[in-house]
Design an enzyme around this catalytic site. Structure first.
Site, mmCIF file in Angstrom:
data_model
loop_
_atom_site.group_PDB
_atom_site.id
_atom_site.type_symbol
_atom_site.label_atom_id
_atom_site.label_comp_id
_atom_site.label_asym_id
_atom_site.label_seq_id
_atom_site.Cartn_x
_atom_site.Cartn_y
_atom_site.Cartn_z
ATOM 1 N N ILE A 60 -0.918 14.341 -9.455
ATOM 2 C CA ILE A 60 -0.629 14.818 -10.810
ATOM 3 C C ILE A 60 -1.918 15.004 -11.599
ATOM 4 O O ILE A 60 -2.829 14.167 -11.531
ATOM 5 C CB ILE A 60 0.280 13.814 -11.544
ATOM 6 C CG1 ILE A 60 1.677 13.829 -10.919
ATOM 7 C CG2 ILE A 60 0.370 14.111 -13.034
ATOM 8 C CD1 ILE A 60 2.529 12.671 -11.359
ATOM 9 N N HIS A 112 -2.775 14.574 -15.044
ATOM 10 C CA HIS A 112 -2.219 13.984 -16.263
ATOM 11 C C HIS A 112 -2.763 14.701 -17.490
ATOM 12 O O HIS A 112 -3.948 15.040 -17.554
ATOM 13 C CB HIS A 112 -2.571 12.502 -16.344
ATOM 14 C CG HIS A 112 -1.897 11.661 -15.304
ATOM 15 N ND1 HIS A 112 -0.662 11.093 -15.497
ATOM 16 C CD2 HIS A 112 -2.286 11.302 -14.048
ATOM 17 C CE1 HIS A 112 -0.313 10.401 -14.421
ATOM 18 N NE2 HIS A 112 -1.296 10.518 -13.514
ATOM 19 N N VAL A 117 -21.414 1.476 4.757
ATOM 20 C CA VAL A 117 -22.568 0.908 4.067
ATOM 21 C C VAL A 117 -22.434 -0.604 4.040
ATOM 22 O O VAL A 117 -21.415 -1.148 3.602
ATOM 23 C CB VAL A 117 -22.686 1.472 2.643
ATOM 24 C CG1 VAL A 117 -23.783 0.751 1.864
ATOM 25 C CG2 VAL A 117 -22.963 2.974 2.691
ATOM 26 N N GLU A 140 -9.295 4.538 -11.052
ATOM 27 C CA GLU A 140 -7.870 4.555 -10.730
ATOM 28 C C GLU A 140 -7.221 5.688 -11.529
ATOM 29 O O GLU A 140 -7.901 6.490 -12.159
ATOM 30 C CB GLU A 140 -7.237 3.203 -11.058
ATOM 31 C CG GLU A 140 -7.344 2.762 -12.506
ATOM 32 C CD GLU A 140 -6.677 1.428 -12.750
ATOM 33 O OE1 GLU A 140 -5.580 1.187 -12.192
ATOM 34 O OE2 GLU A 140 -7.245 0.607 -13.500
ATOM 35 N N CYS A 152 9.943 16.963 10.648
ATOM 36 C CA CYS A 152 9.873 16.168 11.883
ATOM 37 C C CYS A 152 8.647 15.269 11.913
ATOM 38 O O CYS A 152 8.481 14.491 12.852
ATOM 39 C CB CYS A 152 9.926 17.068 13.111
ATOM 40 S SG CYS A 152 8.326 17.744 13.626
#
Length: 477
Positions: free
Chosen positions: A47, A49, A172, A335, A435
């Site tokens: 999405i 936003h 790393v 996030e 499938c």
């Protein structure tokens, strides 16, 4: 010494790479996985936003709105799927109207354009399957949906086209300051750079704490489970439907996808393991229980797969972007709405790096990228001409999604290109259908083995040790 090393090839790392490619510099992107888009960026709500949810005054709010505004032009420039379908936050009781109004006011303060609170009649006209309890909704016309894989690959391919190098299977282990820059110690040896960008997703706190131990950061993996429904359910809703956050939590969303499916989820469960993306029975049951609160008659029996992704949650709930130490730039705690913010994140981090290194603009930067040709989008005459010219576009490999051998060949030979079944799947949708690769996997494996010039036993699902077969039966004889 390399000018810039970017650690992490998710959507943020690739957006940064593409923006830094505008400058005259040597840029290397490292990732511990076998491809770009293998972490948070591959498992999210897809999405864009609008920007009404992030707290006013946060970096998250600023970059969300700016990233959302940049996305339409970026989609045209880089040729990835983008649908400005708009979003609705549904209010399920009159008592909750003040909170809906507060969400509107927060969005307006953030600069979101076109926000409007609509009543039940207008809401029902927009969404016939809206819950009977719905009394109003916040309408955000600037909300949209994208393909998260398509966006990330587009950014990476354009960055590579403009000189950025990618190195995969390179975990790393440590970063430490050296004279004139930083030493990045990896599982494949050490690399030196004048500047390091930390875009390592759920692992960004570990790198940050090596570079700036006096200012510790903690990232908590937050798991989100989802159901993906078949194309037959794709038109159940026309817009992204959010539930107004309430005493029972934020609820789950229901949204169409740019590929014609329906997506339902996510949960929001804090865990400890930064590699655990397995769904759980409890998580999926939570989605079933909450999904119907805002949208009725959800055809969950049309589910073709479930999956989970991890968000890089930091308890202070904001993006952390800036120099944590001289020449070490954080792009951490990205996030939700990180995908929406990616174009703005890329520009911001590239600006910081270019300023620190005094980089000069590249006069021949090419901002245009052409995506993988989908013959289904062509008129019949043009498709027939294409097949005559290249018969591979007449060979259907994935029947569920009508993906041709020509598309798979294109995906493999791009830079960076597909090296696994998942790499092909995310670029072409071969294996994404009803499938779930039950029929097309052997053919895709054969094509990968042939084009990469490796034995069939070395073809993997997702790199590393994820081999599909051990060998051929007759070989044992």
């Amino acid at each position: 010494m390399i000018d810039v090393i970017i650690i992490g090839a998710g959507v943020s790392g690739c957006a940064i790479a593409r923006e830094l490619a505008r400058y005259q510099a040597g840029i290397l992107v490292l990732d511990k996985e076998e491809d770009v888009c293998c972490g948070t960026s591959k498992a999210n709500s897809a999405i864009v936003h609008a920007g009404f949810d992030a707290a006013h005054g946060t970096l998250m709010a600023k970059l969300n709105v700016e990233g959302s505004r940049r996305m339409p032009a970026l989609a045209k420039e880089l040729d990835f799927a983008y649908d400005p379908c708009g979003s609705l936050v549904v209010c399920l009781s009159e008592a909750d109207r003040p909170r809906l109004q507060a969400l509107y006011e927060n969005g307006a303060a953030n600069g979101v354009e076109g926000l409007r609170i609509i009543g039940r009649d207008e809401l029902l006209a927009m969404e016939p399957h809206i819950a009977d309890e719905a009394v109003a909704a916040l309408w955000a016309p600037t909300g949209a949906i994208v393909c998260p894989f398509g966006l990330t690959y587009a950014l990476a391919e354009n960055a590579a086209h403009n000189g950025v190098r990618f190195q995969f299977d390179t975990a790393v282990r440590a970063v430490r300051p050296i004279e004139g820059g930083w030493r990045v110690e990896t599982a494949r040896g050490s690399l030196d750079a004048r500047l390091v960008v930390n875009a390592a997703g759920v692992h960004a706190d570990e790198l940050h704490n090596m570079a700036a131990p006096g200012d510790p950061m903690q990232i908590i993996p937050r798991r989100g489970d989802y159901f993906l429904l078949d194309h037959t359910a794709g038109d159940h809703v026309r817009h992204t439907i959010f539930q107004l956050p309430g005493p029972a939590g934020k609820g789950v969303l229901v949204t169409p996808t740019v590929h014609g499916n329906l997506l339902v989820g996510p949960t929001s469960i804090d865990i400890q393991d930064k590699e655990s993306t397995a769904t759980t029975a409890a998580g999926l049951e939570e989605i079933r229980a909450k999904a119907g609160l805002a949208v009725k008659d959800l055809p969950l029996r049309q589910t073709i797969t479930s999956f989970a992704g991890l968000r890089a949650h930091e308890p202070r709930h904001d993006f952390f972007i800036g120099e944590a130490a001289p020449g070490f730039v954080d792009c951490a705690a990205i996030e939700s709405p990180g995908l929406s913010s990616a174009p703005a994140i890329g520009a911001m981090v590239a600006g910081i790096a270019a300023g620190r290194l005094h980089l000069e603009a590249k006069p021949d930067f090419d901002p245009v990228r052409k995506g993988i040709l989908d013959p289904k989008t062509l008129p019949l005459e043009e498709r027939a001409a294409l097949i005559r010219q290249n018969p591979a576009y007449g060979q259907i490999i994935c029947r569920c999604e009508s993906v041709t051998e020509g598309e798979i060949l294109d995906a493999i030979h791009r830079v960076p290109g597909a090296r696994s079944l998942d790499g092909v799947k995310r670029r072409t949708r071969a294996g994404m259908g009803r499938c779930q690769a039950g029929f097309c996997s052997p053919r895709v494996m054969e094509i990968l083995a042939r084009e990469l010039e490796v034995p069939l036993s070395q073809v993997t699902k997702s790199g590393g040790a994820s081999r599909i077969i051990l060998g051929v039966n007759k070989d044992a004889l």
